[in-house]
Design an enzyme around this catalytic site. Structure first.
Site, PDB file in Angstrom:
ATOM      1  N   SER A 108       2.030   5.291   3.250  1.00  0.00           N
ATOM      2  CA  SER A 108       2.114   3.888   3.450  1.00  0.00           C
ATOM      3  C   SER A 108       0.661   3.239   4.080  1.00  0.00           C
ATOM      4  O   SER A 108       0.220   4.059   4.859  1.00  0.00           O
ATOM      5  CB  SER A 108       3.264   3.294   4.385  1.00  0.00           C
ATOM      6  OG  SER A 108       3.056   1.933   4.395  1.00  0.00           O
ATOM      7  N   TYR A 139       8.283   2.708  12.541  1.00  0.00           N
ATOM      8  CA  TYR A 139       8.256   3.006  10.917  1.00  0.00           C
ATOM      9  C   TYR A 139       6.944   3.452  10.705  1.00  0.00           C
ATOM     10  O   TYR A 139       6.475   4.507  10.096  1.00  0.00           O
ATOM     11  CB  TYR A 139       8.261   1.716   9.921  1.00  0.00           C
ATOM     12  CG  TYR A 139       8.065   1.768   8.584  1.00  0.00           C
ATOM     13  CD1 TYR A 139       8.826   2.547   7.574  1.00  0.00           C
ATOM     14  CD2 TYR A 139       6.923   1.180   8.004  1.00  0.00           C
ATOM     15  CE1 TYR A 139       8.468   2.807   6.255  1.00  0.00           C
ATOM     16  CE2 TYR A 139       6.633   1.578   6.576  1.00  0.00           C
ATOM     17  CZ  TYR A 139       7.423   2.135   5.785  1.00  0.00           C
ATOM     18  OH  TYR A 139       7.140   2.426   4.427  1.00  0.00           O
TER      19      TYR A 139
HETATM   20  O1  NJP Z   1      12.109   1.535  -1.756  1.00  0.00           O
HETATM   21  P1  NJP Z   1      13.780   1.771  -2.355  1.00  0.00           P
HETATM   22  P2  NJP Z   1      10.797   2.028  -2.163  1.00  0.00           P
HETATM   23  N1  NJP Z   1      18.619  10.939   1.079  1.00  0.00           N
HETATM   24  O2  NJP Z   1      14.666   1.517  -1.192  1.00  0.00           O
HETATM   25  C1  NJP Z   1      15.993   7.217  -1.127  1.00  0.00           C
HETATM   26  C2  NJP Z   1       7.349   3.941   0.752  1.00  0.00           C
HETATM   27  N2  NJP Z   1       6.850   2.541   0.841  1.00  0.00           N
HETATM   28  O3  NJP Z   1      10.683   2.639  -3.718  1.00  0.00           O
HETATM   29  O4  NJP Z   1      19.696   7.723  -1.316  1.00  0.00           O
HETATM   30  C3  NJP Z   1      18.020  10.880  -0.028  1.00  0.00           C
HETATM   31  O5  NJP Z   1      13.707   1.271  -3.751  1.00  0.00           O
HETATM   32  C4  NJP Z   1      17.070   6.020  -2.067  1.00  0.00           C
HETATM   33  O6  NJP Z   1      17.946   6.701  -2.392  1.00  0.00           O
HETATM   34  P3  NJP Z   1      19.554   6.484  -2.072  1.00  0.00           P
HETATM   35  C5  NJP Z   1       8.718   3.996   1.604  1.00  0.00           C
HETATM   36  O7  NJP Z   1       8.497   4.207   2.893  1.00  0.00           O
HETATM   37  C6  NJP Z   1       7.250   1.368   0.354  1.00  0.00           C
HETATM   38  O8  NJP Z   1       9.837   1.224  -1.932  1.00  0.00           O
HETATM   39  O9  NJP Z   1      20.184   6.628  -3.698  1.00  0.00           O
HETATM   40  N3  NJP Z   1      17.087   9.850  -0.593  1.00  0.00           N
HETATM   41  C7  NJP Z   1      15.921   5.469  -2.912  1.00  0.00           C
HETATM   42  O10 NJP Z   1      15.850   6.232  -4.204  1.00  0.00           O
HETATM   43  C8  NJP Z   1       9.468   5.004   0.764  1.00  0.00           C
HETATM   44  O11 NJP Z   1       9.022   6.263   1.539  1.00  0.00           O
HETATM   45  C9  NJP Z   1       6.820   0.270   0.405  1.00  0.00           C
HETATM   46  O12 NJP Z   1      19.786   5.210  -1.321  1.00  0.00           O
HETATM   47  C10 NJP Z   1      17.243   8.813   0.453  1.00  0.00           C
HETATM   48  C11 NJP Z   1      14.606   5.505  -2.060  1.00  0.00           C
HETATM   49  O13 NJP Z   1      14.663   6.531  -1.021  1.00  0.00           O
HETATM   50  C12 NJP Z   1       8.864   5.165  -0.484  1.00  0.00           C
HETATM   51  O14 NJP Z   1       7.903   4.237  -0.390  1.00  0.00           O
HETATM   52  C13 NJP Z   1       5.461   0.017   0.976  1.00  0.00           C
HETATM   53  C14 NJP Z   1      17.751   8.526   1.618  1.00  0.00           C
HETATM   54  C15 NJP Z   1      14.197   4.329  -1.479  1.00  0.00           C
HETATM   55  O15 NJP Z   1      13.772   3.442  -2.584  1.00  0.00           O
HETATM   56  C16 NJP Z   1      10.040   4.677  -1.674  1.00  0.00           C
HETATM   57  O16 NJP Z   1      10.503   3.189  -1.352  1.00  0.00           O
HETATM   58  C17 NJP Z   1       5.051   1.369   1.439  1.00  0.00           C
HETATM   59  C18 NJP Z   1      18.415  10.076   1.873  1.00  0.00           C
HETATM   60  N4  NJP Z   1      18.883  10.107   3.119  1.00  0.00           N
HETATM   61  C19 NJP Z   1       5.552   2.527   1.465  1.00  0.00           C
HETATM   62  N5  NJP Z   1      17.479   7.475   2.042  1.00  0.00           N
HETATM   63  C20 NJP Z   1       7.351  -0.986  -0.109  1.00  0.00           C
HETATM   64  N6  NJP Z   1       8.558  -1.019  -1.053  1.00  0.00           N
HETATM   65  O17 NJP Z   1       6.815  -1.983   0.109  1.00  0.00           O
HETATM   66  C21 NJP Z   1      16.988   6.801   1.398  1.00  0.00           C
HETATM   67  O18 NJP Z   1       3.777   1.213   2.042  1.00  0.00           O
HETATM   68  N7  NJP Z   1      16.729   7.410   0.034  1.00  0.00           N
END
Ligand code: NJP
Length: 241
Positions: free
Chosen positions: A136, A149
């Site tokens: 990030s 974070y």
């Molecule tokens: O968000 P979101 P993003 N085990 O909420 C999964 C970084 N980032 O695409 O388990 C397995 O749509 C969750 O899946 P589910 C951010 O830090 C973002 O933005 O089914 N999976 C979903 O697929 C992150 O590292 C921004 O709920 C788990 C996914 O994670 C990455 O981008 C800015 C889980 C999250 O998808 C992807 O996030 C930035 C678990 N225990 C960095 N917990 C931004 N959006 O602005 C969650 O700088 N997931």
């Protein structure tokens, strides 16, 4: 084009957009996340057998190991691991949301380490591999409210660069994808209602599309084998910090 790629956090946002882009390009994918129905909906858009999926909780070491094993067993190798799962329940430290700090550490740091632990023996034996992690802009800069974070994302900088240095001899490439605001579901993990509303509005109005970030992942993967794109930092043009 026919690389075997494991993606965590593939059920929405950046992970989903990347999975769909890479699958269109012919990659063989293994997708992990907790919401199995979402993974199934992605997999069924592609020819049978090209996109596999398994319910995965990255806070469970065995669950991550089993996801990687699925790729190795079905496709015979693992070319790329994309550690993308992440949470962002931001709050000021004085709010003492200690459970949320722990969840961020478990998913954003330990989840990535479990992924590395699962693929490293395979990639060392292959003498080839590529580990990508979503970091990030918060891995470079902290604001009030983002201390924990950002701390998890700063940690990823150290872990990924350590991995890079240690594995040069085994031809393992590393890439950090470091976006600014992206319009995804990530704001939904914020429990402070004012902060959540502010971030949701900002991401929806100004954020990059998840597909913009997916392009950066594909760019890093598509380089010739001797070229390692170690980090891609991308912001919406309007984002100052
Ligand atoms: O968000 P979101 P993003 N085990 O909420 C999964 C970084 N980032 O695409 O388990 C397995 O749509 C969750 O899946 P589910 C951010 O830090 C973002 O933005 O089914 N999976 C979903 O697929 C992150 O590292 C921004 O709920 C788990 C996914 O994670 C990455 O981008 C800015 C889980 C999250 O998808 C992807 O996030 C930035 C678990 N225990 C960095 N917990 C931004 N959006 O602005 C969650 O700088 N997931």
């Amino acid at each position: 084009k026919d690389k075997v790629i494991v993606i965590t956090g593939a059920s929405s946002g950046i992970g989903q957009a990347t999975a769909e882009l890479l699958a269109k390009d012919g990659a063989k994918l293994v997708l992990g996340a907790r919401r199995e129905d979402r993974l199934k909906a992605i997999a069924t858009k592609f020819p049978a057998g090209q996109v596999l999926y398994q319910k995965t909780d990255v806070t469970d070491r065995q669950s991550v190991a089993s996801l990687v094993e699925l790729a190795k067993n079905q496709f015979g190798r693992v070319d790329v691991l994309y550690n993308n799962a992440g949470l962002m329940p931001i709050s000021e430290l004085s709010e003492l949301k200690v459970d949320e700090w722990e969840r961020m550490i478990d998913v954003n740091i330990k989840g990535v380490l479990y992924g590395i632990a699962a693929v490293l023996p395979i990639m060392i034996a292959q003498n080839q591999g590529h580990v990508i992690t979503t970091d990030s802009v918060a891995g470079h800069i902290v604001h009030p409210g983002t201390a924990v974070y950002a701390g998890t994302k700063y940690a990823i900088q150290a872990i990924m660069d350590g991995l890079r240095q240690e594995q040069v001899a085994h031809h393992i490439r590393t890439t950090m994808i470091s976006p600014g605001a992206v319009n995804t579901e990530l704001f939904s993990t914020i429990t402070n209602p004012q902060t959540r509303a502010r971030i949701e509005k900002d991401e929806k109005e100004n954020g990059l599309a998840a597909a913009d970030v997916a392009n950066a992942v594909a760019y890093a993967i598509d380089q010739p084998d001797n070229v390692a794109i170690n980090e891609v930092l991308l912001r919406p043009r309007s984002q100052k910090l």
